[in-house]
Design an enzyme around this catalytic site. Structure first.
Site, PDB file in Angstrom:
ATOM      1  N   SER A 147       9.087 -24.535   5.295  1.00  0.00           N
ATOM      2  CA  SER A 147       9.465 -24.491   3.887  1.00  0.00           C
ATOM      3  C   SER A 147       9.367 -25.886   3.265  1.00  0.00           C
ATOM      4  O   SER A 147       8.282 -26.463   3.257  1.00  0.00           O
ATOM      5  CB  SER A 147      10.874 -23.886   3.779  1.00  0.00           C
ATOM      6  OG  SER A 147      11.145 -23.502   2.454  1.00  0.00           O
ATOM      7  N   ASP A 223       9.046 -12.555   2.813  1.00  0.00           N
ATOM      8  CA  ASP A 223       9.758 -13.791   2.469  1.00  0.00           C
ATOM      9  C   ASP A 223      10.094 -13.753   0.980  1.00  0.00           C
ATOM     10  O   ASP A 223       9.193 -13.673   0.138  1.00  0.00           O
ATOM     11  CB  ASP A 223       8.827 -14.963   2.804  1.00  0.00           C
ATOM     12  CG  ASP A 223       9.488 -16.316   2.661  1.00  0.00           C
ATOM     13  OD1 ASP A 223      10.325 -16.475   1.748  1.00  0.00           O
ATOM     14  OD2 ASP A 223       9.170 -17.210   3.454  1.00  0.00           O
ATOM     15  N   HIS A 256      12.067 -15.398   5.636  1.00  0.00           N
ATOM     16  CA  HIS A 256      12.009 -16.865   5.579  1.00  0.00           C
ATOM     17  C   HIS A 256      12.899 -17.527   6.639  1.00  0.00           C
ATOM     18  O   HIS A 256      12.963 -18.751   6.704  1.00  0.00           O
ATOM     19  CB  HIS A 256      12.455 -17.323   4.185  1.00  0.00           C
ATOM     20  CG  HIS A 256      12.050 -18.712   3.819  1.00  0.00           C
ATOM     21  ND1 HIS A 256      10.731 -19.098   3.688  1.00  0.00           N
ATOM     22  CD2 HIS A 256      12.779 -19.834   3.560  1.00  0.00           C
ATOM     23  CE1 HIS A 256      10.676 -20.378   3.359  1.00  0.00           C
ATOM     24  NE2 HIS A 256      11.904 -20.854   3.278  1.00  0.00           N
TER      25      HIS A 256
END
Lengths: 277, 277
Positions: A147, A223, A256
């Site tokens: 991320s 996600d 995620h």
């Protein structure tokens, strides 16, 4: 450098360490896993950069990297994601800025520029500390992140392609300078002139001529940050135009979280290890 | 039963669920990993019982069991370690009793007997819930645990040898009725008459004629609870006298943490899977 904790794991040593960092002007904590092969001499180093809200501990606890790192003989270093502590400017309650959200850049704007210097910390100060204190072969380094940390891994590898032999990412922020959850942070850290932001945006770096031979990205299709925040297709497009070999794996149904990251951690360690041999 | 969260991981689904438990008279939370093989029909179930202070989450986050469970096609269930919440009698600040320290027994003493009934919860109520709501082949169950949960796994398997096809433990409390960190809890839960304690003590159960064909135990030599709390040699002695095949692996330099557990989790999943086939 002070040892916070040390434990044997998967045949290697998982340690947590703290030091007074000059770049961020505060104590910084980081995790290092040293694989069993290091008994026989220096081994390659894989940097793992974490995402928003994380410390060194999230991937250490949930990343499931030690088994593969021990198998391949790779040191794994997990830095914190920002300076922290009393006296460090922060926005309480804003998880996308300040503590836990350093974005791997050197802030140029007051009051953040005194401490929020994660670029210098991760690319200069911490590598020097690792080289000095661990059985690390610094001529063989790889970098991976998740991320915000995927953004960090990509921008750092694109900036220092000679230093890193591998780069990969889990659900990276492909274009942070235009994403809703990172743009306000870029403005506060770097100021309103968006020209300065390009050095900290993977797609902009590629557009501006930076290159890295091969990239691996895994991205979950479930996600919740995919469409607004992550947008791997922007990286795909930039790589295509630039002739960068990007392996982009869209993983059906994955989210995620570390449940996703840990599922593909072996692949990323193996990807790095193959290029660090 | 309410779904708290669900995430795809290692090809299976890691879920967290909550239900109003009758046995403990309070809401209970537990984690279940369902491997990809369950799409083709019911799969075996491995119970993981956690140690003092843990909830369902510790092993879910740090246990590194999903990769092996997905490979072998085994459901992994991780219950909480005690009833919790307002109105549940507890001793604040005492980590060896009350919340997080149910010791997998049914308390008979007031005020604990109304809620601290983890034996019935783990051996009756939760199995019924699992059988009803998950693709579980309840004719193929195994059990494993850590520390207090190792004690739980051993005593439950010794009590129900026909129900479980495998039993193993990480650093189990071999003789809780005489260990400093468990004896006070036994007294408060079960009363002063130590005869009643023997049903919840693995070595006493074996002395009293209970049997299980084979046991696997891993124990770190650098475990700070080894000499006073765990004492695997008491289990070894009891097994030797009783003719129970105990594989006791003393792991040089390993401690009591999940860094240790995760290092040998693959072995324990494989041990169970081989017996659940």
């Amino acid at each position: 450098m002070e040892t916070v904790s040390k434990a044997l794991s998967h045949g290697g040593v998982q340690g947590v360490y703290r030091h007074d960092a000059e770049t961020t002007a505060c104590p910084m904590t980081f995790a290092v896993f040293v694989p069993p092969q290091a008994k026989d001499g220096p081994v390659p180093v894989l940097w793992y950069l974490s995402g928003l809200t994380c410390t060194h501990a999230n991937v250490m606890d949930k990343g499931e990297y030690r088994q593969a790192a021990a198998r391949h003989g790779v040191i794994v270093v997990a830095p914190d994601t920002s300076p922290r502590g009393e006296g460090i400017p922060d926005e309480a309650g804003n998880w996308q800025f300040g503590s836990g959200a350093g974005f791997y850049l050197d802030a140029t704007e007051a009051p953040y520029s005194a401490n929020y210097r994660m670029w210098s910390y991760v690319t200069e100060e911490l590598p020097a500390l690792i080289a000095k204190n661990f059985p690390a072969d610094m001529s063989r380094q790889g970098i991976v992140g998740h991320s915000m940390g995927g953004h960090g891994a990509l921008t750092i590898a694109l900036t220092y392609p000679d230093r890193f032999k591998s780069c990969s990412a889990f659900a990276p922020i492909a274009q942070p300078s235009t994403a809703g959850w990172s743009k306000p942070a870029f403005e506060k850290y770097l100021g309103a002139d968006t020209a300065a932001w390009r050095a900290h945006d993977a797609t902009a770096l590629i557009e501006d001529g930076h290159r890295f031979p091969e990239l691996l990205v895994d991205q979950g299709t479930a996600d919740s940050f995919l469409d607004d925040g992550l947008r791997p297709w922007l990286l795909e497009e930039a790589c295509k135009k630039a002739g960068i070999a990007l392996t982009l794996n869209m993983r059906e149904g994955y989210d995620h979280s570390y449940f996703f990251i840990s599922s593909f951690m072996d692949d990323h360690i193996a990807w790095a290890a193959a290029r660090l041999k």
